[in-house]
Design a protein around this motif. Structure first.
Motif, PDB file in Angstrom:
ATOM      1  N   LEU A  66      59.667  30.794  -7.961  1.00  0.00           N
ATOM      2  CA  LEU A  66      60.054  31.977  -8.808  1.00  0.00           C
ATOM      3  C   LEU A  66      58.781  32.517  -9.624  1.00  0.00           C
ATOM      4  N   PRO A  67      58.738  33.595 -10.041  1.00  0.00           N
ATOM      5  CA  PRO A  67      57.716  34.018 -10.963  1.00  0.00           C
ATOM      6  C   PRO A  67      57.786  33.353 -12.336  1.00  0.00           C
ATOM      7  N   SER A  68      56.684  32.719 -12.617  1.00  0.00           N
ATOM      8  CA  SER A  68      56.649  31.931 -13.824  1.00  0.00           C
ATOM      9  C   SER A  68      55.305  31.895 -14.605  1.00  0.00           C
ATOM     10  N   TYR A  69      55.227  31.206 -15.673  1.00  0.00           N
ATOM     11  CA  TYR A  69      54.129  30.614 -16.301  1.00  0.00           C
ATOM     12  C   TYR A  69      53.714  29.274 -15.999  1.00  0.00           C
ATOM     13  N   SER A  70      52.368  29.051 -15.577  1.00  0.00           N
ATOM     14  CA  SER A  70      52.412  27.704 -15.195  1.00  0.00           C
ATOM     15  C   SER A  70      50.947  27.426 -15.608  1.00  0.00           C
ATOM     16  N   TYR A  71      50.717  25.859 -15.792  1.00  0.00           N
ATOM     17  CA  TYR A  71      49.686  25.272 -16.233  1.00  0.00           C
ATOM     18  C   TYR A  71      49.458  23.829 -15.878  1.00  0.00           C
ATOM     19  N   VAL A 116      51.169  19.222 -13.103  1.00  0.00           N
ATOM     20  CA  VAL A 116      51.484  20.835 -13.197  1.00  0.00           C
ATOM     21  C   VAL A 116      52.955  21.117 -13.764  1.00  0.00           C
ATOM     22  N   VAL A 117      52.825  21.967 -14.619  1.00  0.00           N
ATOM     23  CA  VAL A 117      53.982  22.535 -15.293  1.00  0.00           C
ATOM     24  C   VAL A 117      54.282  23.774 -14.939  1.00  0.00           C
ATOM     25  N   SER A 118      55.663  24.292 -14.627  1.00  0.00           N
ATOM     26  CA  SER A 118      55.871  25.733 -14.233  1.00  0.00           C
ATOM     27  C   SER A 118      57.011  26.140 -15.030  1.00  0.00           C
ATOM     28  N   LYS A 119      57.037  27.039 -16.074  1.00  0.00           N
ATOM     29  CA  LYS A 119      58.270  27.735 -16.629  1.00  0.00           C
ATOM     30  C   LYS A 119      58.384  28.912 -16.076  1.00  0.00           C
ATOM     31  N   GLU A 120      59.717  28.821 -15.420  1.00  0.00           N
ATOM     32  CA  GLU A 120      60.185  30.313 -14.916  1.00  0.00           C
ATOM     33  C   GLU A 120      60.209  31.364 -15.826  1.00  0.00           C
ATOM     34  N   ILE A 121      59.855  32.399 -15.668  1.00  0.00           N
ATOM     35  CA  ILE A 121      60.176  33.635 -16.396  1.00  0.00           C
ATOM     36  C   ILE A 121      61.491  34.190 -16.068  1.00  0.00           C
ATOM     37  N   SER A 122      62.537  34.336 -16.705  1.00  0.00           N
ATOM     38  CA  SER A 122      63.818  34.809 -16.182  1.00  0.00           C
ATOM     39  C   SER A 122      63.810  36.346 -16.661  1.00  0.00           C
ATOM     40  N   LYS A 123      63.072  36.768 -17.863  1.00  0.00           N
ATOM     41  CA  LYS A 123      63.105  38.069 -18.216  1.00  0.00           C
ATOM     42  C   LYS A 123      61.804  38.372 -18.582  1.00  0.00           C
ATOM     43  N   PHE A 124      60.993  39.574 -18.315  1.00  0.00           N
ATOM     44  CA  PHE A 124      59.826  40.055 -18.608  1.00  0.00           C
ATOM     45  C   PHE A 124      59.503  41.583 -19.060  1.00  0.00           C
ATOM     46  N   ASP A 125      60.563  41.836 -20.125  1.00  0.00           N
ATOM     47  CA  ASP A 125      60.331  43.071 -20.759  1.00  0.00           C
ATOM     48  C   ASP A 125      59.252  43.187 -21.767  1.00  0.00           C
ATOM     49  N   PRO A 126      58.846  44.588 -21.693  1.00  0.00           N
ATOM     50  CA  PRO A 126      57.614  44.937 -22.680  1.00  0.00           C
ATOM     51  C   PRO A 126      57.627  44.053 -24.043  1.00  0.00           C
ATOM     52  N   TYR A 127      58.678  43.925 -24.642  1.00  0.00           N
ATOM     53  CA  TYR A 127      58.706  43.248 -25.988  1.00  0.00           C
ATOM     54  C   TYR A 127      59.865  42.079 -25.877  1.00  0.00           C
ATOM     55  N   ASN A 128      60.240  41.480 -24.668  1.00  0.00           N
ATOM     56  CA  ASN A 128      60.989  40.408 -24.819  1.00  0.00           C
ATOM     57  C   ASN A 128      60.879  39.684 -23.674  1.00  0.00           C
ATOM     58  N   LEU A 129      60.163  38.509 -23.782  1.00  0.00           N
ATOM     59  CA  LEU A 129      59.974  37.754 -22.582  1.00  0.00           C
ATOM     60  C   LEU A 129      61.026  36.285 -22.877  1.00  0.00           C
ATOM     61  N   ILE A 130      61.503  36.051 -21.916  1.00  0.00           N
ATOM     62  CA  ILE A 130      62.744  34.996 -21.847  1.00  0.00           C
ATOM     63  C   ILE A 130      62.196  33.923 -20.936  1.00  0.00           C
ATOM     64  N   TYR A 131      61.896  32.646 -21.297  1.00  0.00           N
ATOM     65  CA  TYR A 131      61.738  31.624 -20.225  1.00  0.00           C
ATOM     66  C   TYR A 131      63.304  30.836 -19.492  1.00  0.00           C
ATOM     67  N   GLY A 132      63.116  30.674 -18.458  1.00  0.00           N
ATOM     68  CA  GLY A 132      64.300  29.920 -17.869  1.00  0.00           C
ATOM     69  C   GLY A 132      63.849  28.438 -17.697  1.00  0.00           C
TER      70      GLY A 132
END
Length: 405
Positions: A66-71, A116-132
């Motif tokens: 899933l699209p996410s932020y990973s590090y 490695v760690v991955s945080k799902e990005i469940s919502k990625f609006d211009p001013y509202n990012l929500i992690y899953g």
């Protein structure tokens, strides 16, 4: 190589279920964003695998569904303590699935631990990012190369052609204790169809066997240039300067990696006028002319060329003859020590020939049982030693070289 027993945050049941995926790229949508079976939740499609090592850096790659932020979390003990992610133009790379994160400012000859760690990005609006959901891998480890160490130990495979079981089989024939890296010399695949094919037929067996702890390099063969996903293949590997042809120095040995392209003419009807390998090979010739003038190449005790298609002891197809026309003279004039290839499916060791090649050519076999090979190359300041093992454990080729005066 046994996997670390530390548990995933997410059950590995999800990984097993992924074998039923039938991924397809949506029109107009990036392959790196499109979700893979989101009903499974957020899961890893691969364990982390190591790429492009150096004494001060290494690249960690992994794929999620899933699209996410990973590090990457890493450190000199299992306490970790440091964090790395990828940035481009001031933005942290996120809302992607294929992760390529380089750890910088490492110490040479040092053991590092990482996960490695991955945080799902469940919502990625211009001013509202929500992690899953957040998922975390096992802890793995690697050792950085040394600036002071003269020797190098490499395992080389080629022409596996969609036989993932060949990777553990061949590697279990040789001593892996002192292995610095593995090199795949083309035609791991028959063609490039989708991401799942890359994961199932290469990345998963590599991770299961070694790749979370020992890095590997890859260069295309002619079969990797075929298929609708061929243009996405490079996203799944990291190389020096992100090129498909490259060079690097390990100890006292210089490695040149050439991407030999297709064996057929660019004009063949199969390609629909959308390939240009003649120009690409000519581009590599101009690049190689610069490589042979570098201090790393000139001062190396040994100069090794790795390329899929050999232009001697091979066939008379267009790509083969074009490579001979371009590189035959400069290989001889630059005094390379050995050229290691695949492609022909006939393993062989060919001694120097004063009229054609003044260096030995080694060709690995494959892909069928009874003809598969693994090549072990070891070099230090006094000698380069190569051994080629067949899949039944029999030694079918060897070559020893001492440094030129």
């Amino acid at each position: 190589m046994k996997k670390d027993r530390r548990e995933f945050l997410k059950s590995t049941v999800g990984l097993t279920a992924l074998t039923s995926l039938v991924p397809a790229i949506a029109v107009g949508q990036s392959f790196s964003i499109e979700s893979r079976d989101p009903d499974l939740g957020h899961v890893f499609l691969t364990s982390p695998y190591l790429q492009n090592p150096s004494p001060n850096a290494i690249t960690v790659m992994f794929i999620v569904n899933l699209p996410s932020y990973s590090y990457v979390e890493f450190g000199e003990s299992e306490e970790l303590g440091k964090k790395a992610h990828k940035t481009e133009n001031g933005l942290v790379v996120a809302y992607n699935r294929v992760n390529k994160i380089t750890l910088l400012n490492l110490k040479p000859a040092t053991t590092y631990y990482y996960r490695v760690v991955s945080k799902e990005i469940s919502k990625f609006d211009p001013y509202n990012l929500i992690y899953g959901e957040t998922i975390v891998s096992y802890i793995h480890s690697f050792i950085t190369p040394s600036f002071e160490k003269d020797d190098v130990s490499v395992l080389i495979m080629n022409d596996l052609h969609e036989r993932p079981y060949s990777i553990p089989h061949l590697m279990n024939l040789v001593d892996k204790k002192e292995m610095d890296f593995v090199f795949f010399n083309g035609d791991v695949f028959d063609y490039q169809e989708d991401e799942k094919q890359i994961i199932d037929n290469m990345l998963t067996p590599c991770c299961d066997e070694f790749a979370s702890n020992i890095p590997f390099y890859f260069v295309r063969g002619n079969h990797e240039t075929r298929g609708k996903f061929a243009r996405e293949l490079y996203h799944y590997f990291a190389t020096p300067k992100e090129q498909q042809y490259y060079e690097f120095l390990w100890g006292v040995t210089h490695f040149t990696v050439l991407d030999t392209g297709e064996d057929k003419p660019d004009t063949d009807k199969e390609y629909g006028n959308i390939v240009d390998f003649d120009s690409y090979r000519e581009e590599q010739l101009q690049w190689f002319k610069k490589v042979v003038q570098t201090a790393g190449f000139k001062k190396a005790k040994f100069r090794v060329v790795l390329m899929h298609i050999p232009f001697f002891h091979s066939d008379d197809w267009h790509g083969t003859k074009h490579l001979e026309k371009l590189f035959s003279s400069i290989f001889n004039d630059s005094k390379i020590d050995i050229c290691i290839c695949g492609h022909t499916h006939r393993y062989g060791v060919y001694s120097p020939d004063k009229k054609k090649h003044r260096y030995p050519i080694i060709i690995g076999g494959g892909p069928k049982e009874g003809n598969r090979t693994i090549i072990s190359l070891k070099a230090n300041s006094k000698q380069l030693s190569l051994k080629m093992m067949r899949d039944d454990g029999k030694l079918v080729g060897n070559y020893d070289i001492v440094p030129k005066e």
